[in-house]
Design a protein around this motif. Structure first.
Motif, PDB file in Angstrom:
ATOM      1  N   THR A   1       0.891  -0.978  -0.441  1.00 38.51           N
ATOM      2  CA  THR A   1      -0.487   0.549   0.262  1.00 38.51           C
ATOM      3  C   THR A   1       0.736   1.490   0.014  1.00 38.51           C
ATOM      4  O   THR A   1       0.993   2.165  -0.828  1.00 38.51           O
ATOM      5  CB  THR A   1      -0.931  -0.246   1.061  1.00 38.51           C
TER       6      THR A   1
ATOM      7  N   PRO B   1      -7.212   6.006  -4.763  1.00 42.07           N
ATOM      8  CA  PRO B   1      -7.434   5.064  -5.186  1.00 42.07           C
ATOM      9  C   PRO B   1      -9.136   4.792  -5.550  1.00 42.07           C
ATOM     10  O   PRO B   1      -9.573   4.609  -4.352  1.00 42.07           O
ATOM     11  CB  PRO B   1      -7.134   4.191  -4.199  1.00 42.07           C
TER      12      PRO B   1
ATOM     13  N   VAL C   1      -5.725  -4.339  -1.796  1.00 44.48           N
ATOM     14  CA  VAL C   1      -4.651  -3.830  -2.234  1.00 44.48           C
ATOM     15  C   VAL C   1      -4.281  -3.003  -3.509  1.00 44.48           C
ATOM     16  O   VAL C   1      -4.910  -1.739  -3.605  1.00 44.48           O
ATOM     17  CB  VAL C   1      -3.812  -5.371  -2.851  1.00 44.48           C
ATOM     18  N   ARG C   2      -2.619  -2.834  -3.577  1.00 48.18           N
ATOM     19  CA  ARG C   2      -2.537  -1.503  -4.738  1.00 48.18           C
ATOM     20  C   ARG C   2      -3.409  -0.573  -4.313  1.00 48.18           C
ATOM     21  O   ARG C   2      -4.236   0.229  -5.724  1.00 48.18           O
ATOM     22  CB  ARG C   2      -3.140  -2.358  -5.932  1.00 48.18           C
ATOM     23  N   HIS C   3      -2.994   0.131  -3.592  1.00 46.95           N
ATOM     24  CA  HIS C   3      -3.606   1.480  -3.541  1.00 46.95           C
ATOM     25  C   HIS C   3      -2.691   3.096  -4.566  1.00 46.95           C
ATOM     26  O   HIS C   3      -1.509   2.611  -4.177  1.00 46.95           O
ATOM     27  CB  HIS C   3      -3.955   2.157  -2.128  1.00 46.95           C
ATOM     28  N   THR C   4      -3.209   3.904  -4.732  1.00 46.96           N
ATOM     29  CA  THR C   4      -2.827   4.981  -5.026  1.00 46.96           C
ATOM     30  C   THR C   4      -3.164   6.037  -4.546  1.00 46.96           C
ATOM     31  O   THR C   4      -4.499   5.783  -4.284  1.00 46.96           O
ATOM     32  CB  THR C   4      -2.434   5.695  -6.491  1.00 46.96           C
TER      33      THR C   4
END
Lengths: 721, 721
Positions: free
Chosen positions: A7, A700, A705-708
């Motif tokens: 993250t 995001p 998962v995979r946050h921006t």
């Protein structure tokens, strides 16, 4: 890999392929600004090419802990003080703008009046060459003085000023466009310019007069006004007051500010603007009452209605309406052409020569012909008694008098068709040329002048089919030119109404404005929009461009994102401030200060500088919010006048302090506006514009998962970094 | 516990203590709407108490795949068609409103004119009791007819209509407030009511006339207009057209719509509204030209200026301004009192009796006195020749004539002080009482009437210190009442200007409006705001309440949140639609259709119903977007006229279909507006109001674990679920 790290990495860069590899994670923790991955999507190029050096304004309230503490502690006295000050400022702006308007009018009337008297005197003695020399000499001196003022004191004062105010209210603070020196030059330069006989208006400088009040706001007791929001309100009031004073059109001023100048509007502001212009109207009214007794020299004979054309009942039907429609179409084309030519600033001088003939005076008029003084409609110039020179009647007078002559009804043949054609083409060209030279000037009067000439000319030509008075045709011609160049409708209607006091013509004026604006819109944009663009001032339109619908916010985010931790190392902050031009940085809280990495808010460059100067550092990564709240008040972070805030060079951080920590929570705006990364760019842009933002965070859409978290590129939304 | 599950649970409910326990997770997966945890924060009560049964409107563009596909495929012809239609509608609204205005005027003038003629005839024959019986009888019949129309056909038509339009533009669609039957009753009811001599205006019904055009928009070729956004624009144009037609004040109409009615505004709309009112002005102008020849009976003598008071040069200084200030203060107090009394709808009838005396005619007037017909200022009533009855001059005329009489200058003593006092108190009370009865009516004319009486009365009283004409005092009195009740400034200024054609009074009118509004604001809110509140229509203010600053979005979210998966079981959707009243549901994508649970967007109830009716189901959880895009066009999902869309009962889903899946992606708005949970409630509210939203998603600030996604409570933002 555990979620937390992934993250964290995702927070700093967004990259579709960025699946494995935790290598970047430590880098990011140590120095978040050095995230190496860059956004490789090609769309950045589409909207990210136009970078400019002008600061943008921040109309958002930074709701950080300091603000909240102050907001809670404000007592009734302070709130009352704020409200009283707000209205007091509106009053002061109204009074000063009204006074400047009166002063400017008196000065112009007297300077050019004196000049004309001198020339008539010489001509009466048949010293024509001396008269010409005096006329030319006076004007050259006046024009040179205006240009010198501009060139040596405030080059920014050249031109109208309305485009700059428009850009300011859209969120751009170009250097010194509203500085006091600019104001000074605006006022005196425009007086000299108008007196010199230039085809320029004085409403632009007047708008400026109202606007410049913002620079007086650096005293400490005015702390409540040290933010862009309140300044924006004052400048909006100022713009309305300026137009109100220039045209003696208070309601028109409010509407001008609403329709043309302000990007953002609320009903409370309408009310305050109305108050300001009411004050202007009353100041003008009082002086006119005073000057009507002859104490102000040649000023004050116009009254509150500048060009009173109120006449007997107007009759019109089919042919008249047809004539008016044709007038509107041609006016729209000429207006668009005017914009095109102003845009190109054609520097071709048309020479006016010869063409001096005398016309016998009409026998059925009440006034003396030729006039014995300088104010009448029938100028003698070089003509024998019983004759008058119609060119002189138009050219040898102030702009206001020329407009009054053109609007004047009842004497149809006062001006010959050829005179009107010559006058129209000369004024049309001179107006365009003059706007390009370096003196303060307005656009309204030249456009009205050219339009009135055109309208009267067309009125003469339409004589066989239309019985409408040529004076009214002149008014409609002015309306068509205004519609064609300025592209305003409601405010233009009211301004014309207030200028001419002819309500019965309203349906025709509306028709003409509709037609000329529609025609001209097919060719180019309004003249103020063009000038804003020409001057390189960024301007954000209220609507989204079509290509924005096919993009999402994620497509235009720029990388690498520079973020801070809630309690950040001083060295990291300094490095980020030095190596980037960003004015806002997202703040991320991480364990142990939160359960998981989370968006804490947004911190501003100017606030960081003040905080670092205070040097409330700690050796360990521990919260120090209470200490900061005790040591600072919210006004320490208030926006300073331009050039007066803490600068990066002012900071004197020791080497060992670089390794210490500072708590950013108290100055972090915990309520930044955000959009999800899949938000369409069009909607994000509208949100940005509607709320007058400077920063917007892209968060995001992924909830696992995979946050921006990214900022939109500076070129598009955060207009100049 | 793995992140995915925790995240998923977090999506459905937000709860601070909800740390452990994955037990809820399966429930949620099976039937997301049954998440058992509820938000227990107490703040819900603060803003969540006011639940109402009225649907709210959705001004947001639902940017789903269908929309995007359609948007990309629109060719130039279609775009051109859309633009032409948009302007054609503006034209039609203008034409129809103008025609209704003319018709209504002609009808009123002729009905009451005929009635008056009959009465004069009888009185001339000294049949006073018969005359009274006819007068009373006519009025009772007219009033009963108006009331019957209202009671039996459209009870919603009672009252002004402006508050309803205001609420509509703020985002509330109360049932049938803009239905065609309401329009019909409005037009005829107001004609009957005004003719009956009620102290009511006709501008409210006129506003309605413009607004009701929206109900004609159910034909298929108008598919581009089947959304709330375009309807809102049309209704705004209609409101402006209504005021323009009622007062023959085109610019005032635009400003009225802008200042009082519209919650949301953009410059393109200003331009279209201006066009509409220009059409109205031209229609009125054409009919007046036509009627001036006497072909319309008793109509058309007023001209475009309804109450022309343009007079010789107005002189005023210290004492006059002082008098005007006092007038403004008292007017403000009376205005606020009027609002208070209208709010209470005091049903006390004041009886007017006796007090009939005759006054000798002035000798210095041009018109005949007493008048020989029914239109003049000097009514004979029961008086001998050479005398006139001043009470009859005020009461025995249409409201328009009474206003004209009060504004009339030059004959100061035409009305005695006692007459004016009686008239003022009667009209003031009658106006309040009449507004409460069930006939269509406006507020402007009663307020102007009462204000004019008050102003003229004060003018008489101030005679010793002020030389201002009593007719002008009447105008200023009307302005002060309007400022005190309506609380509008700019639009009121322009409407008064257009009503009276007296520009020279503008500074004084502005002063009076400023003072009376300021004074009245200390007591209560504007009359339309009060009526909106009284009618129980929710209204969202443009500014945030102070308490909102101390709350964040998270504090007011309501639970449990009902969400759908991207590809959802038909049974789940049906259950959610049946058991909740929500109009929007967040859509969450989960593995394997995304890498992690992520916010896909928002789906609307009406879209779900259309999709379910199409029955594009699949046995397995597989994407079926292409099939849906092929089978549906974006217009299948366009908003139908009220009561015409697909209803839940229309669906006929078999038992086995309940276990099948439907792909929601093509109809999911992928760009919902979102705020982070820590966004302060004040800023979230402003975002909600500025963009005219119906739904807003609250997304987690946490970027790692413990995610939440919630909707704000229906009572606050999503106004009615």
């Amino acid at each position: 890999m555990d979620v937390e790290n992934r993250t964290n990495r995702g927070l700093h860069t967004f990259n579709e392929e960025d699946e494995g590899g935790g290598d970047i994670e430590n880098d990011a923790k140590e120095l978040p600004l050095l995230g190496k991955r860059r956004n490789t999507t090609s769309q950045i190029a589409i909207v990210g090419a136009n970078v400019c050096p002008i600061e943008s304004l921040d109309y958002e309230i930074a709701e950080n802990e300091l603000f909240k503490q102050d907001w809670r502690s404000r007592n009734k006295v302070q709130i009352f003080q704020y409200i009283v000050l707000k209205w007091a400022f509106a009053l002061i702006i109204g009074l000063l703008t009204g006074l400047v308007g009166v002063f400017s009018n008196i000065a112009v009337e007297n300077i050019s009046g004196f000049q004309m008297l001198l020339i008539y005197d010489l001509m009466r003695k048949h010293q024509y060459y001396t008269a010409f020399a005096v006329y030319a000499g006076c004007n050259i001196v006046l024009a040179a003085a205006a240009a010198a003022l501009c060139a040596f004191i405030a080059p920014e004062a050249a031109g109208s000023g309305i485009p700059e105010v428009k850009a300011y209210l859209n969120g751009i603070d170009a250097h010194s466009i509203l500085a006091p020196s600019t104001l000074f030059v605006k006022i005196f330069g425009s007086i000299l310019g108008v007196s010199a006989g230039f085809v320029v208006g004085k409403e632009g400088p007047m708008v400026h007069t109202g606007g410049s009040r913002k620079y007086h706001l650096t005293w400490t007791w005015l702390r409540y006004f040290k933010n862009d929001r309140d300044r924006r309100d004052l400048i909006t009031c100022g713009a309305a007051a300026g137009v109100a004073a220039a045209f003696r059109a208070p309601v028109g001023g409010v509407l001008f500010a609403l329709e043309e100048v302000a990007s953002w509007w609320r009903s409370a502001l309408l009310w305050r603007t109305f108050f300001t212009t009411a004050v202007v109207a009353m100041v003008l009214r009082a002086f006119m009452e005073f000057c009507a007794t002859g104490k102000c020299g040649l000023f004050g004979q116009g009254g509150l209605i500048m060009y009173d054309v109120s006449s007997e009942k107007v009759q019109y039907s089919g042919p008249e309406v047809l004539a008016v429609i044709i007038l509107g179409i041609i006016g729209g084309i000429f207006g668009a052409l005017y914009n095109y030519l102003v845009d190109k600033v054609l520097r071709t001088y048309s020479i006016i020569n010869g063409y001096v003939t005398c016309i016998p005076c009409p026998t059925d008029i009440a006034v003396s012909c030729p006039n014995t003084d300088e104010t009448g409609n029938y100028k003698s110039f070089q003509c024998p008694p019983g004759y008058y020179n119609d060119i002189a009647s138009l050219f040898l007078s102030t702009n206001d008098d020329a407009i009054r002559n053109l609007f004047s009804a009842s004497i149809e043949k006062e001006f010959r068709i050829s005179t009107l054609a010559l006058f129209f083409s000369a004024v049309y060209c001179l107006g365009i040329i003059t706007y390009g030279i370096a003196i303060p000037s307005g656009l309204f009067i030249p456009v009205i002048l050219a339009g009135a000439g055109y309208g009267r000319l067309l009125g003469r030509l339409f004589r066989p089919i239309s019985k409408l008075d040529t004076g009214l045709f002149a008014l409609l011609g002015a309306a068509s030119f205004l519609g064609g160049t300025m592209r305003m409708t409601v405010s233009m209607c009211v301004i014309l109404l207030e200028l001419t006091n002819d309500l019965l013509l309203l349906p025709l004026v509306m028709l003409v404005l509709l037609i000329s604006k529609t025609v001209a819109d097919n060719f180019n944009k309004g003249v103020y929009d063009q000038i804003v663009k020409l001057k390189g001032l960024p301007y954000m339109e209220a609507h989204a461009e079509p290509y924005m619908r096919t993009l999402v916010a994620r497509d235009v985010i720029s990388g690498p994102l520079v973020t801070f931790l809630g309690i950040e190392k001083v060295g990291n902050i300094l490095h980020a401030l030095r190596t980037t031009g960003h004015n806002g940085f997202p703040v991320i809280d991480e364990p142990p200060f939160s359960d998981a990495p989370e968006l804490c808010g947004l911190v501003l460059r100017s606030h960081l500088l003040v905080l670092l100067k205070g040097k409330i550092f700690s050796k360990e990564r521990v919260p120090a919010g209470q200490e900061i709240l005790r040591r600072f008040a919210v006004f320490d972070f208030a926006k300073a006048g331009s050039g007066k805030g803490v600068k990066l060079e002012d900071l004197d951080i020791e080497e060992e302090e670089m390794e210490m920590y500072v708590d950013l929570h108290p100055i972090t705006n915990a309520s930044p506006y955000t959009v999800v990364e899949t938000m369409s760019l069009a909607k994000a842009a509208i949100l940005f514009r509607q709320l007058g933002l400077r920063h917007m965070c892209v968060v995001p859409k992924s909830l696992g998962v995979r946050h921006t978290l990214s900022q939109l590129p500076s070129s598009l939304f955060d207009v100049c970094g």
